[in-house]
Design an enzyme around this catalytic site. Structure first.
Site, PDB file in Angstrom:
ATOM      1  CB  CYS A 115       6.963 -11.595 -14.218  1.00 15.54           C
ATOM      2  SG  CYS A 115       5.208 -11.670 -14.532  1.00 15.54           S
TER       3      CYS A 115
ATOM      4  NE  ARG B 161      12.507 -10.747  -7.137  1.00 17.04           N
ATOM      5  CZ  ARG B 161      12.506  -9.431  -7.257  1.00 17.04           C
ATOM      6  NH1 ARG B 161      11.520  -8.819  -7.848  1.00 17.04           N
ATOM      7  NH2 ARG B 161      13.485  -8.727  -6.787  1.00 17.04           N
TER       8      ARG B 161
ATOM      9  CD1 TRP C  32       1.921 -13.674  -9.082  1.00 14.89           C
ATOM     10  CD2 TRP C  32       1.138 -11.831 -10.070  1.00 14.89           C
ATOM     11  NE1 TRP C  32       0.948 -13.138  -8.269  1.00 14.89           N
ATOM     12  CE2 TRP C  32       0.452 -12.009  -8.853  1.00 14.89           C
ATOM     13  CE3 TRP C  32       0.811 -10.740 -10.871  1.00 14.89           C
ATOM     14  CZ2 TRP C  32      -0.537 -11.138  -8.411  1.00 14.89           C
ATOM     15  CZ3 TRP C  32      -0.173  -9.871 -10.439  1.00 14.89           C
ATOM     16  CH2 TRP C  32      -0.839 -10.074  -9.216  1.00 14.89           C
TER      17      TRP C  32
ATOM     18  CG  ASN D 111       9.397  -9.390 -15.512  1.00 10.55           C
ATOM     19  OD1 ASN D 111       9.029 -10.471 -15.962  1.00 10.55           O
ATOM     20  ND2 ASN D 111      10.357  -9.275 -14.610  1.00 10.55           N
ATOM     21  N   GLY D 112       5.794  -6.874 -16.673  1.00 13.05           N
ATOM     22  CA  GLY D 112       5.045  -5.619 -16.807  1.00 13.05           C
ATOM     23  C   GLY D 112       3.724  -5.852 -17.513  1.00 13.05           C
TER      24      GLY D 112
ATOM     25  CD  GLU E 260       2.114  -5.483   8.497  1.00 12.74           C
ATOM     26  OE1 GLU E 260       1.468  -4.874   7.624  1.00 12.74           O
ATOM     27  OE2 GLU E 260       2.917  -6.386   8.227  1.00 12.74           O
TER      28      GLU E 260
ATOM     29  CE  LYS F  46       2.620  -9.758   6.795  1.00  9.87           C
ATOM     30  NZ  LYS F  46       3.094  -8.412   6.587  1.00  9.87           N
TER      31      LYS F  46
ATOM     32  CD  GLU G 225       0.574 -10.170   3.110  1.00  9.77           C
ATOM     33  OE1 GLU G 225       1.050 -10.031   4.250  1.00  9.77           O
ATOM     34  OE2 GLU G 225       1.174  -9.809   2.090  1.00  9.77           O
TER      35      GLU G 225
ATOM     36  CG  HIS H 166     -18.984   5.037  14.904  1.00  7.58           C
ATOM     37  ND1 HIS H 166     -19.983   5.907  15.277  1.00  7.58           N
ATOM     38  CD2 HIS H 166     -17.918   5.311  15.699  1.00  7.58           C
ATOM     39  CE1 HIS H 166     -19.529   6.699  16.243  1.00  7.58           C
ATOM     40  NE2 HIS H 166     -18.282   6.348  16.528  1.00  7.58           N
TER      41      HIS H 166
ATOM     42  CE  LYS I   2       9.558  -9.916   0.250  1.00 11.62           C
ATOM     43  NZ  LYS I   2       8.813  -9.744   1.511  1.00 11.62           N
TER      44      LYS I   2
HETATM   45  O1  M6R Z   1       8.207  -3.641  -1.668  1.00  8.09           O
HETATM   46  P1  M6R Z   1       7.163  -2.793  -1.000  1.00  8.09           P
HETATM   47  O2  M6R Z   1       7.413  -2.586   0.446  1.00  8.09           O
HETATM   48  O3  M6R Z   1       6.963  -1.491  -1.732  1.00  8.09           O
HETATM   49  O4  M6R Z   1       5.830  -3.602  -1.161  1.00  8.09           O
HETATM   50  C1  M6R Z   1       4.601  -3.080  -0.776  1.00  8.09           C
HETATM   51  C2  M6R Z   1       3.571  -4.177  -0.634  1.00  8.09           C
HETATM   52  O5  M6R Z   1       3.394  -4.836  -1.848  1.00  8.09           O
HETATM   53  C3  M6R Z   1       3.971  -5.212   0.426  1.00  8.09           C
HETATM   54  O6  M6R Z   1       4.200  -4.600   1.652  1.00  8.09           O
HETATM   55  C4  M6R Z   1       2.870  -6.257   0.578  1.00  8.09           C
HETATM   56  O7  M6R Z   1       1.745  -5.676   1.148  1.00  8.09           O
HETATM   57  C5  M6R Z   1       3.396  -7.446   1.385  1.00  8.09           C
HETATM   58  N1  M6R Z   1       2.874  -8.650   0.839  1.00  8.09           N
HETATM   59  C6  M6R Z   1       3.036  -7.374   2.817  1.00  8.09           C
HETATM   60  O8  M6R Z   1       3.334  -8.508   3.539  1.00  8.09           O
END
Ligand code: M6R
Length: 606
Positions: free
Chosen positions: A2, A27, A74, A99-100, A479, A483, A486, A502, A601
Site C-alpha cells: 500500500c 510497489r 494491496w 498502511n499495515g 533465486e 525469479k 514471480e 531423495h 515491492k
Molecule cells: O526489501 P527486501 O529485500 O527486504 O524484500 C524482501 C523480499 O520481499 C523480496 O526480496 C522479494 O522476495 C522480491 N519480490 C524478490 O524478487
C-alpha cells in the site's frame, strides 16, 4: 504494497496526489482512492486497478480540493473492490487511509457496530476511522482523538486522517509502517515514501515509531508515543527522481538487469583501499566489532534471504567464522540461541520489510554484540535502527522482482567477508581482487541475452520447473526459481543437486525442464553425476556452465556457455543468465513483468 500520499496546501492537490500515487505504483497494489476537502464538503473517488483509472474517474467527477489524502491498496482483509479501497469515511465527516494491518479489528468492529457504526467494507482499516470518530466526541481535537485511538490499535499502521470540518490540518500516526512528512513553503505533505513527494519537495521529516503528528499548511507538530512534543531532524533528500524512467527498455526489470555492472561499480566506489576493504564503509564502530565477532546471524526475506545463504559459504570459508541464516518470519517467532560475540546482520533492498524489521527489534533485546544491515535505502527504518550499515548503491529498483539489489547485496556480503577476514589478520586480497573484476564479468554475462531469449521459448508451455545447484550455487538456484515463479507464474523449485535422489527425481519427465547452475569448480564432477541421473529419466536439461565444463548440447541438453569466472564471485555472475531466462519467459507468456500479480515491492505487513 500500500502507498499513502497526502497534502495540505492552498492550491488544488489532485495532481500532486495522483503524481505521488504513480510514483508508488511500482510497489504493487490493486485499487486506489482519494479523498478531498473543499468548502466544507468531503469528496471520495475510488477505482479498482491502476492509478490511471482513478485519475480518469477523478477528472470525470470534476471535484477538487486543497487538502487531500490518497492511497494505493494491496488487499489483505477483503477482496479487491471499490468498497474496500481507501480512503474510508466515518459519518461523512472523517476520511482516513492506512498502511499495515490492525490485528484486533474484529473485536473493535463488534464494539463499534454495537455503538451504531455502520460498516461498508470488509477491511480491518474501517474500524480506525470509526473509532477516531467516536473518540472525537470525547476529545477537543482530532489530534487528541487519534492519540487516544492508537492506544487501542494492535498491529501495524501508518495512517493519515482529516476532518472535513477543519480541512486545514491532517493528523498522521506511525507504528510499524513508515511515514514521511514533506515540507513545503506554505504547504506540507505526507507520504509512505519520500519518492512520492520528490516533485514537490526535497525536505523531509521521517516519523519515528509511535509518533503522532499534526500537519497544517504552516506547521508540523510531532508527539512521541508518550504524548510529549518532540523535534525530529529535517533531512535534505538526495534521492534521484529521474531514476524512475524506463529509458529505452521495455520493462524496468530489463533495465535493472542491464544496470548491474554499474550498480556493482557504484557499490564498490570508495569502499576499497588498494587490495583491502575500507572497513569504515560499514560504520564508525565496524573495526572494533569485526575484530571481536565470532559468529554472524543473518536474517532476511525472499531474494535477500538468498543472498544471505550465499554469504554463509563465504563467511565460513574465507573469514573462518560460523554463520547461520534464517528467514525473518521464522526467526521472530521462535526462541533462538545467541552465540557468543554474535553479530546480527539483516539484509533488505527496501529496509522496511515488516518481518525483517521486527526480527531486528527482537534481536536487540537478545544480547547480540551489535546489529548491522545491508540495505539499498539510506533513509529506511532498518538503516536508522541498526548499529552498522553497508549501503548498496544499486539505485532505485522499480521492478517488483529484485535483480540489481540482489547482486549488490552479494557484493556487500563479499566485502563483509573480506572486512572480517582482514580484521582477524587473514589474507583477504584474493576476495578484493576478484570483486574488482565483477563489473566486467557481469558485462560479459549480459552478452548471453540473445541466446537465452531463444531458449526461453521452450519454457512458454511449461507448468513446472526444477533448478539445481551445489555449494554456493544452491542459493543461486533458489533465486533463479524464485525469479521464474514471480514473473512468469511457472511453478519452480530449487534443490541442492545432491538431494535429487531423495525425492524430487520422482518428478522428472520431458515436461519438467531442469535448470542447472554449473560453474567449473570442485563440485562439478558431483554435479555432472546428478545431471546424468536426470538424463537417464528423460528430463530436458538447461545447463549454465563454464566453457571448460565439457557439457555438450544435444537433444536432451541445452548448454549456455558462461565465461570462466573465479569461484568466489561465480554466484554473482551466474545470477545474470537466470534473471534473463525468467525475464524472457515472462515476456513470451505476456505477464505483467514489473508488477506481477499479487506481489508488492516493499512488504510492510507481516
Ligand atoms: O526489501 P527486501 O529485500 O527486504 O524484500 C524482501 C523480499 O520481499 C523480496 O526480496 C522479494 O522476495 C522480491 N519480490 C524478490 O524478487
Amino acid at each position: 504494497m500500500c502507498g499513502i500520499v497526502g497534502a495540505v496546501t492552498e492550491r488544488p492537490v489532485n495532481k500532486i496526489l495522483i503524481e505521488g500515487l504513480k510514483r508508488l505504483e511500482y510497489r504493487g497494489y490493486d485499487s486506489a482512492g482519494v479523498a478531498l476537502a473543499q468548502e466544507g464538503e468531503l469528496h471520495t473517488v475510488k477505482a479498482v486497478g491502476k492509478v490511471a483509472n482513478l485519475e480518469s474517474k477523478l477528472e470525470l467527477a470534476a471535484v477538487k480540493g486543497t487538502t487531500g489524502i490518497a492511497h494505493t491498496r494491496w488487499a489483505t482483509h477483503g477482496g479487491v473492490t471499490e468498497a474496500n479501497a481507501h480512503p474510508h469515511v466515518s459519518k461523512g465527516q472523517l476520511a482516513l487511509v492506512h498502511n499495515g494491518i490492525i490485528e484486533n479489528h474484529s473485536s473493535l468492529r463488534e464494539a463499534l457496530k454495537g455503538d451504531g457504526y455502520e460498516f461498508v467494507s470488509e477491511t480491518d482499516t474501517e474500524v480506525m476511522v470509526h473509532l477516531i470518530h467516536q473518540l472525537r466526541e470525547q476529545h477537543d481535537s482530532l489530534l487528541a482523538s487519534v492519540q487516544a485511538a492508537v492506544k487501542q490499535f494492535e498491529g501495524a499502521y501508518g495512517t493519515v486522517v482529516f476532518d472535513k470540518a477543519n480541512p486545514d490540518e491532517i493528523i498522521v500516526a506511525r507504528s510499524g509502517s513508515p511515514l514521511v512528512i514533506g515540507l513545503g513553503l506554505g504547504e506540507n505533505f505526507i507520504a509512505s515514501d519520500q519518492l512520492a513527494l520528490l516533485a514537490v519537495t526535497r525536505r523531509f521529516i521521517f516519523l519515528e515509531e509511535g509518533d503522532v503528528a499534526r500537519v497544517t499548511r504552516e506547521s508540523v507538530e510531532i508527539y512521541n508515543r508518550t504524548g510529549e512534543r518532540v523535534e525530529r531532524n529535517i533531512i535534505e533528500s538526495t534521492a534521484n527522481q529521474d531514476n524512475t524512467g524506463k529509458g529505452e527498455y521495455r520493462h524496468y526489470m530489463l533495465k535493472e538487469i542491464y544496470e548491474q555492472p554499474m550498480a556493482v561499480r557504484n557499490t564498490l566506489e570508495d569502499r576499497l583501499d588498494g587490495s583491502r576493504v575500507a572497513v569504515k564503509a560499514f560504520g564508525e564502530r565496524a573495526t572494533e566489532i569485526f575484530k571481536d565477532v565470532k559468529h554472524v546471524q543473518i536474517i532476511a526475506c525472499g531474494t535477500s534471504y538468498h543472498s544471505g545463504m550465499v554469504a554463509r559459504y563465504w563467511l565460513e570459508q574465507f573469514a573462518g567464522i560460523s554463520c547461520n541464516v534464517e528467514i525473518a518470519s521464522e526467526f521472530r517467532y521462535r526462541q533462538s540461541y545467541v552465540h557468543e560475540n554474535s553479530l546480527l546482520v539483516t539484509i533488505s533492498q527496501s529496509g522496511e520489510t515488516a518481518d525483517t524489521l521486527a526480527a531486528l527489534r527482537l534481536a536487540k533485546e537478545q544480547g547480540y554484540m551489535a546489529s548491522m544491515t545491508i540495505c539499498n535505502v539510506a533513509s529506511s527504518s532498518l538503516v536508522r535502527e541498526s548499529d552498522l550499515a553497508f549501503m548498496t548503491k544499486a539505485g532505485a529498483e522499480i521492478g517488483v522482482a529484485s535483480t540489481k539489489a540482489f547482486t549488490t547485496q552479494l557484493v556487500g556480503l563479499l566485502m563483509l567477508t573480506a572486512a572480517i577476514a582482514q580484521e582477524k589478520g587473514l589474507n583477504a586480497e584474493h576476495i578484493v581482487n576478484a570483486v574488482k573484476s565483477l563489473p566486467m564479468k557481469l558485462e560479459e554475462a549480459l552478452q548471453l541475452a540473445n541466446g537465452i531469449e531463444t531458449l526461453a521459448e521452450e519454457f512458454a508451455d511449461k507448468h513446472h520447473s526444477l533448478f539445481l545447484g551445489r555449494g554456493s550455487q544452491y542459493p543461486i538456484a533458489m533465486e533463479g526459481a524464485l525469479k521464474l515463479k514471480e514473473i512468469s507464474y511457472i511453478h519452480a523449485e530449487a534443490y541442492a543437486a545432491g538431494e535429487l535422489k531423495h525425492g524430487p527425481l520422482a518428478l522428472i519427465d520431458a515436461d519438467m525442464p531442469i535448470i542447472v547452475v554449473a560453474p567449473n569448480n570442485e563440485l562439478l564432477e558431483k554435479l555432472k553425476s546428478n545431471v546424468e541421473e536426470v538424463r537417464a529419466r528423460g528430463g530436458i536439461i538447461y545447463v549454465f556452465a563454464d566453457k571448460a565444463s565439457h557439457f555438450e548440447s544435444d537433444n536432451t541438453m541445452r548448454v549456455v556457455r558462461v565465461n570462466h569466472v573465479e569461484d568466489i564471485i561465480a554466484p554473482v555472475v551466474y545470477t545474470i543468465p537466470l534473471q534473463l531466462l525468467s525475464y524472457y519467459v515472462a515476456v513470451i507468456k505476456g505477464t505483467d513483468v514489473d508488477q506481477p500479480r499479487n506481489l508488492a515491492k516493499s512488504v510492510t505487513v507481516e
